[in-house]
Write a protein that holds these residues in place. Structure first.
Motif, mmCIF file in Angstrom:
data_model
loop_
_atom_site.group_PDB
_atom_site.id
_atom_site.type_symbol
_atom_site.label_atom_id
_atom_site.label_comp_id
_atom_site.label_asym_id
_atom_site.label_seq_id
_atom_site.Cartn_x
_atom_site.Cartn_y
_atom_site.Cartn_z
ATOM 1 N N MET A 185 0.846 -1.151 0.170
ATOM 2 C CA MET A 185 -0.272 0.297 0.090
ATOM 3 C C MET A 185 0.864 1.224 0.311
ATOM 4 N N VAL A 186 0.536 1.677 -0.681
ATOM 5 C CA VAL A 186 0.971 3.773 -0.824
ATOM 6 C C VAL A 186 0.070 4.079 -0.100
ATOM 7 N N MET A 187 0.233 5.019 0.731
ATOM 8 C CA MET A 187 -0.683 5.683 1.212
ATOM 9 C C MET A 187 0.334 7.336 1.308
ATOM 10 N N GLY A 188 -0.682 8.145 0.155
ATOM 11 C CA GLY A 188 -0.915 9.510 0.727
ATOM 12 C C GLY A 188 -1.505 10.466 2.113
ATOM 13 N N VAL A 189 -0.332 11.235 3.331
ATOM 14 C CA VAL A 189 -1.008 11.496 4.116
ATOM 15 C C VAL A 189 -1.483 12.963 4.010
ATOM 16 N N GLY A 190 -1.774 13.760 5.167
ATOM 17 C CA GLY A 190 -1.388 15.250 5.196
ATOM 18 C C GLY A 190 -3.379 16.132 4.734
ATOM 19 N N ASN A 191 -3.169 16.949 5.077
ATOM 20 C CA ASN A 191 -4.352 18.060 5.280
ATOM 21 C C ASN A 191 -4.115 19.009 4.035
ATOM 22 N N ILE A 192 -5.169 18.655 3.023
ATOM 23 C CA ILE A 192 -5.278 19.304 1.604
ATOM 24 C C ILE A 192 -5.565 20.935 1.467
ATOM 25 N N LEU A 193 -6.019 21.434 3.415
ATOM 26 C CA LEU A 193 -6.197 22.869 3.216
ATOM 27 C C LEU A 193 -5.012 23.476 3.874
ATOM 28 N N LEU A 194 -4.612 22.482 4.195
ATOM 29 C CA LEU A 194 -3.207 23.853 4.548
ATOM 30 C C LEU A 194 -2.384 23.400 3.065
ATOM 31 N N SER A 195 -2.105 23.823 2.469
ATOM 32 C CA SER A 195 -1.156 23.619 1.050
ATOM 33 C C SER A 195 -0.229 22.332 0.803
ATOM 34 N N ARG A 218 -2.159 14.681 -3.112
ATOM 35 C CA ARG A 218 -1.521 15.426 -4.264
ATOM 36 C C ARG A 218 -1.083 14.017 -4.606
ATOM 37 N N PHE A 219 0.514 13.873 -4.156
ATOM 38 C CA PHE A 219 1.140 12.972 -4.441
ATOM 39 C C PHE A 219 0.731 11.609 -4.921
ATOM 40 N N LEU A 220 -0.208 11.304 -4.961
ATOM 41 C CA LEU A 220 -0.669 10.009 -5.128
ATOM 42 C C LEU A 220 -1.796 10.165 -6.398
ATOM 43 N N ASP A 221 -1.834 11.854 -6.881
ATOM 44 C CA ASP A 221 -2.664 11.730 -8.376
ATOM 45 C C ASP A 221 -1.530 11.487 -9.447
ATOM 46 N N LEU A 241 -3.738 4.893 -0.913
ATOM 47 C CA LEU A 241 -4.629 5.327 -0.590
ATOM 48 C C LEU A 241 -4.590 6.300 0.130
ATOM 49 N N GLU A 242 -5.476 7.175 0.037
ATOM 50 C CA GLU A 242 -5.619 8.393 0.457
ATOM 51 C C GLU A 242 -5.825 8.602 2.343
ATOM 52 N N GLY A 243 -4.694 8.426 3.045
ATOM 53 C CA GLY A 243 -4.896 8.565 4.536
ATOM 54 C C GLY A 243 -5.238 9.653 4.982
ATOM 55 N N GLY A 244 -4.720 11.014 4.002
ATOM 56 C CA GLY A 244 -5.550 12.327 4.889
ATOM 57 C C GLY A 244 -6.196 12.862 6.053
ATOM 58 N N THR A 245 -6.189 13.307 6.782
ATOM 59 C CA THR A 245 -6.175 13.650 8.357
ATOM 60 C C THR A 245 -6.088 12.583 9.242
ATOM 61 N N LEU A 270 -7.007 -0.450 7.765
ATOM 62 C CA LEU A 270 -7.242 -0.729 6.539
ATOM 63 C C LEU A 270 -5.644 -1.117 5.677
ATOM 64 N N ILE A 271 -4.755 -1.098 7.347
ATOM 65 C CA ILE A 271 -3.841 -1.837 6.993
ATOM 66 C C ILE A 271 -2.940 -2.754 7.198
ATOM 67 N N GLN A 272 -3.978 -3.445 7.696
ATOM 68 C CA GLN A 272 -4.203 -5.125 8.951
ATOM 69 C C GLN A 272 -3.717 -5.859 7.620
ATOM 70 N N ASP A 273 -4.007 -6.020 6.641
ATOM 71 C CA ASP A 273 -3.706 -6.706 5.984
ATOM 72 C C ASP A 273 -2.930 -7.055 4.736
ATOM 73 N N VAL A 274 -1.640 -5.762 5.287
ATOM 74 C CA VAL A 274 -1.019 -5.333 3.769
ATOM 75 C C VAL A 274 0.452 -5.245 4.846
ATOM 76 N N ASP A 275 0.736 -6.327 3.862
ATOM 77 C CA ASP A 275 2.858 -6.587 4.047
ATOM 78 C C ASP A 275 3.274 -5.452 3.955
ATOM 79 N N PHE A 276 3.881 -3.746 3.127
ATOM 80 C CA PHE A 276 4.684 -3.730 3.183
ATOM 81 C C PHE A 276 3.530 -2.322 3.077
#
Length: 162
Positions: free
Chosen positions: A7-17, A24-27, A41-45, A53-59
């Motif tokens: 899983m590649v997860m992008g996290v962060g608050n898109i309202l704070l640039s 945004r990178f996931l796009d 997966l967009e982890g957002g905040t 969501l990550i329970q069955d993820v290996d990496f």
């Protein structure tokens, strides 16, 4: 042999640039084609609700803003165990999200994925939906790095050695 679940997860608050750079990178990353065992997966905040969501993820590969008082666009690659070596004055944005707590909880519940974090020094954390041009300019290089890690996991069963 079954392919590891990545899983590649992008996290962060898109309202704070630039704080939203992980999301945004996931796009940009999604323009590539990945095998079925790779999920973006967009982890957002989100906080502890990410655990299931990550329970069955290996990496797990996380992309997030990391305020290390470095040059905007500075790139850091590390694993959660390395967090102890990051000096106290660094503001790691995923402390707000509690990604470390999420991984700990996943471990308690039986399984935490092997995790790699790409942290990028933001330029601006002001209100706004735009990513700074300097940060956006990094996305193609970051795509290459993330794809290299995915390929390494696919073929060698582990993250690329630095």
């Amino acid at each position: 042999m079954q392919s590891p679940k990545i899983m590649v997860m992008g996290v962060g608050n898109i309202l704070l640039s630039d704080e939203g750079l992980g999301v945004r990178f996931l796009d940009e990353l999604a323009k590539n084609t990945f095998p079925d065992n790779v999920e973006l997966l967009e982890g957002g905040t989100a906080g502890l609700e990410l655990v299931h969501l990550i329970q069955d993820v290996d990496f797990l590969i996380i992309v997030d803003a990391l305020n290390a008082n470095a040059e905007p666009g500075a790139l850091f690659r590390f694993q959660p165990g390395d967090l102890q070596i990051i000096p106290e004055q660094y503001e790691v944005s995923f402390h707000q999200i509690g990604i470390v707590e999420v991984l700990t909880m996943a471990n308690v519940l039986g399984h935490a994925p092997q995790t790699l974090i790409f942290g990028i020094q933001p330029k601006s954390l002001e209100w706004g939906l735009e990513i700074s041009p300097e940060i956006e300019a990094l996305f193609p290089r970051l795509c290459e790095l993330v794809i290299k890690e995915i390929n390494s996991v696919q073929h060698e069963g582990k993250f690329a050695s630095t």
